[in-house]
Design an enzyme around this catalytic site. Structure first.
Site, PDB file in Angstrom:
ATOM      1  N   HIS A  34       0.778  -1.141  -0.106  1.00 50.47           N
ATOM      2  CA  HIS A  34      -0.106  -0.225   0.122  1.00 50.47           C
ATOM      3  C   HIS A  34       0.662   1.223   0.051  1.00 50.47           C
ATOM      4  O   HIS A  34       0.814   2.106   1.089  1.00 50.47           O
ATOM      5  CB  HIS A  34      -0.952   0.010   1.297  1.00 50.47           C
ATOM      6  N   HIS A  75      -0.462  -8.662   1.016  1.00 52.35           N
ATOM      7  CA  HIS A  75      -1.522  -8.684   2.047  1.00 52.35           C
ATOM      8  C   HIS A  75      -2.130 -10.114   2.132  1.00 52.35           C
ATOM      9  O   HIS A  75      -2.755 -10.436   2.907  1.00 52.35           O
ATOM     10  CB  HIS A  75      -2.438  -7.471   1.834  1.00 52.35           C
ATOM     11  N   GLU A  82      -6.104  -7.811   3.604  1.00 48.49           N
ATOM     12  CA  GLU A  82      -5.321  -8.774   4.605  1.00 48.49           C
ATOM     13  C   GLU A  82      -6.359  -9.472   5.279  1.00 48.49           C
ATOM     14  O   GLU A  82      -6.595 -10.882   5.461  1.00 48.49           O
ATOM     15  CB  GLU A  82      -4.475  -8.251   5.437  1.00 48.49           C
ATOM     16  N   THR A 142      -2.088  -8.170  10.537  1.00 50.36           N
ATOM     17  CA  THR A 142      -0.727  -8.169  11.354  1.00 50.36           C
ATOM     18  C   THR A 142      -0.258  -6.556  11.581  1.00 50.36           C
ATOM     19  O   THR A 142       0.746  -6.223  12.014  1.00 50.36           O
ATOM     20  CB  THR A 142       0.043  -8.650  10.382  1.00 50.36           C
ATOM     21  N   SER A 183       5.694   0.054   4.462  1.00 48.26           N
ATOM     22  CA  SER A 183       5.635  -0.208   2.857  1.00 48.26           C
ATOM     23  C   SER A 183       6.414   0.918   2.127  1.00 48.26           C
ATOM     24  O   SER A 183       6.088   1.386   0.996  1.00 48.26           O
ATOM     25  CB  SER A 183       4.154  -0.225   2.447  1.00 48.26           C
TER      26      SER A 183
HETATM   27  O1  0K2 Z   1      -0.448  -1.711   6.339  1.00 51.92           O
HETATM   28  P1  0K2 Z   1      -1.209  -2.351   5.341  1.00 51.92           P
HETATM   29  O2  0K2 Z   1      -1.565  -3.706   5.818  1.00 51.92           O
HETATM   30  O3  0K2 Z   1      -2.230  -1.421   5.054  1.00 51.92           O
HETATM   31  O4  0K2 Z   1      -0.253  -2.768   4.413  1.00 51.92           O
HETATM   32  P2  0K2 Z   1       1.135  -1.865   3.875  1.00 51.92           P
HETATM   33  O5  0K2 Z   1       1.248  -0.450   3.970  1.00 51.92           O
HETATM   34  O6  0K2 Z   1       1.317  -2.336   2.478  1.00 51.92           O
HETATM   35  O7  0K2 Z   1       2.496  -2.539   4.599  1.00 51.92           O
HETATM   36  C1  0K2 Z   1       2.887  -3.797   4.234  1.00 51.92           C
HETATM   37  C2  0K2 Z   1       2.070  -4.936   4.880  1.00 51.92           C
HETATM   38  C3  0K2 Z   1       1.519  -6.062   4.087  1.00 51.92           C
HETATM   39  C4  0K2 Z   1       1.186  -6.994   4.785  1.00 51.92           C
HETATM   40  O8  0K2 Z   1       1.065  -7.089   6.037  1.00 51.92           O
HETATM   41 FE1  SF4 Z   2       3.175  -7.172   6.997  1.00 48.66          FE
HETATM   42 FE2  SF4 Z   2       4.702  -7.563   8.796  1.00 48.66          FE
HETATM   43 FE3  SF4 Z   2       4.949  -9.140   6.883  1.00 48.66          FE
HETATM   44 FE4  SF4 Z   2       5.654  -6.625   6.675  1.00 48.66          FE
HETATM   45  S1  SF4 Z   2       6.682  -8.058   7.983  1.00 48.66           S
HETATM   46  S2  SF4 Z   2       4.396  -7.594   4.933  1.00 48.66           S
HETATM   47  S3  SF4 Z   2       3.946  -5.493   7.936  1.00 48.66           S
HETATM   48  S4  SF4 Z   2       3.169  -9.019   8.272  1.00 48.66           S
END
Ligand code: 0K2
Ligand code: SF4
Length: 345
Positions: free
Chosen positions: A53, A86, A138, A176, A279
């Site tokens: 994201h 995700h 997710e 998560t 991210s």
């Molecule tokens: O924090 P979010 O789950 O919205 O996702 P991102 O900003 O893409 O961060 C990476 C987490 C992906 C999965 O846990």
């Molecule tokens: Fe998401 Fe944590 Fe995996 Fe990063 S390490 S992609 S924040 S579950």
């Protein structure tokens, strides 16, 4: 360039820079997977949903030939598609298989771990309370593992609406990327209602989410303003904005990048905190620091609360093709940094 505080010679202006911040192991793996897929197979490479994201990451990969789609039925029959960090539900995997798509699964192994917990507790006929945000990818993926057993609990207040079949056979699991403190409050209220509530076997809120919150909590009380770099749909980034405020920052803003900084935020401010979501590429933080220096905040002090060296192997399907072509994982190994081969089963 003048700054709102430039005329105040009595104030020491500084930046407190949170560490850890930025890319986690799951994001690094997912982004590199798309980059390597583009290098190896050539464009286009389809990606279901945003790989992570972050606006900048998505735009950069799109410019290289990644095609982001909402659903697998938008991918041409037989083409290659990457599943985002995700995670996806079994229904998405089935739909991809039905269209003969070649899949590269970039689901973070720590998300897959939560899926497996859901499958196991559903097989044991538990009511599973999934703490997380309705509509987040997710949460959709995890809930899709056992929709008849899982209900989503959005917030502490949503606990009052939970209905279970057997209060003695209830377990909670979570997204998560939530706020640790808010999740613990939700669990506390759930346990008030269901004293036999079981905990998940290990933390579902991942190490990266926790570490970034601990770091921002440490610097926030000393900050007049905290800036979190991250996109609006990034759950973990938005949580950092809230955590900073709860921890005592006088004000807290989320920005996608340096261009969104409003100098008016720093009126009379001595200390600016900076962090970034899991991210967020470091180049965006560098640009924010450069802009802050222009505004008079050129002194940067790192506030480190943990050191991270986790790294995940690239998705198995991609690794096999790269290996066959004589290419390895391109990511540099730092000392003590191992590529953990934690793959979905
Ligand atoms: O924090 P979010 O789950 O919205 O996702 P991102 O900003 O893409 O961060 C990476 C987490 C992906 C999965 O846990
Ligand atoms: Fe998401 Fe944590 Fe995996 Fe990063 S390490 S992609 S924040 S579950």
């Amino acid at each position: 360039m003048t700054s709102p505080a430039t005329d105040r010679t009595d104030v020491r202006r500084r930046v407190l820079l949170a560490a850890p911040r930025g890319y986690c192991a799951g994001v690094d793996r997912a982004v590199v997977a798309v980059e390597k897929a583009l290098d190896h197979y050539g464009a286009p490479v389809y990606v279901r949903k945003e790989i992570v994201h972050n606006k900048h990451v998505v735009e950069t990969l799109a410019a290289r030939g990644a095609v982001f789609v909402d659903e697998t039925d938008q991918v041409p029959e037989g083409a290659r598609v990457v599943f985002s960090a995700h995670g996806v539900s079994p229904a998405v995997r089935e739909s991809a298989a039905a269209r003969n798509l070649l899949t590269i699964d970039a689901t973070c192994p720590l998300v897959t771990k939560v899926h497996k917990e859901a499958v196991r507790f559903a097989a044991d006929d538990y009511d599973i309370l999934l703490i997380g945000h309705d509509g987040h990818e997710e949460v959709e993926g995890t809930q899709g593992e056992a929709p008849e057993h899982i209900q989503v609990v959005n917030s502490p207040d949503a606990v009052d609406d939970v209905v279970v079949r057997d209060p003695e056979r209830v377990v909670w699991i979570s997204q998560t990327t939530l706020s640790v403190d808010e999740t613990m409050e939700t669990v506390r209220r759930l346990r008030e209602r269901f004293p036999h509530l079981q905990d998940p076997p290990s933390d579902d809120i991942c190490y990266a989410t926790q570490n970034r919150q601990v770091a921002v909590k440490k610097l926030a009380p000393d900050c007049d303003v905290v800036l979190t770099v991250g996109s609006a749909n990034s759950s973990n980034s938005v949580r950092l904005v809230e955590v900073a405020l709860d921890a005592g920052a006088r004000s807290s803003y989320r920005i996608d990048g340096a261009a969104e900084i409003d100098p008016a935020w720093f009126e009379g401010a001595a200390t600016v905190g900076v962090t970034s979501g899991a991210s967020v590429p470091e180049v965006l933080v560098d640009q924010v620091l450069a802009r802050l220096a222009e505004l008079g905040y050129g002194e940067v002090e790192e506030v480190r609360t943990a050191t991270e060296d986790l790294m995940f192997s690239l998705p198995r399907e991609l690794r096999a093709d790269l290996k066959a072509a004589g290419n390895g994982d391109p990511r540099p190994r730092r000392e003590g940094r191992r590529a953990l081969d934690v793959q979905p089963v």
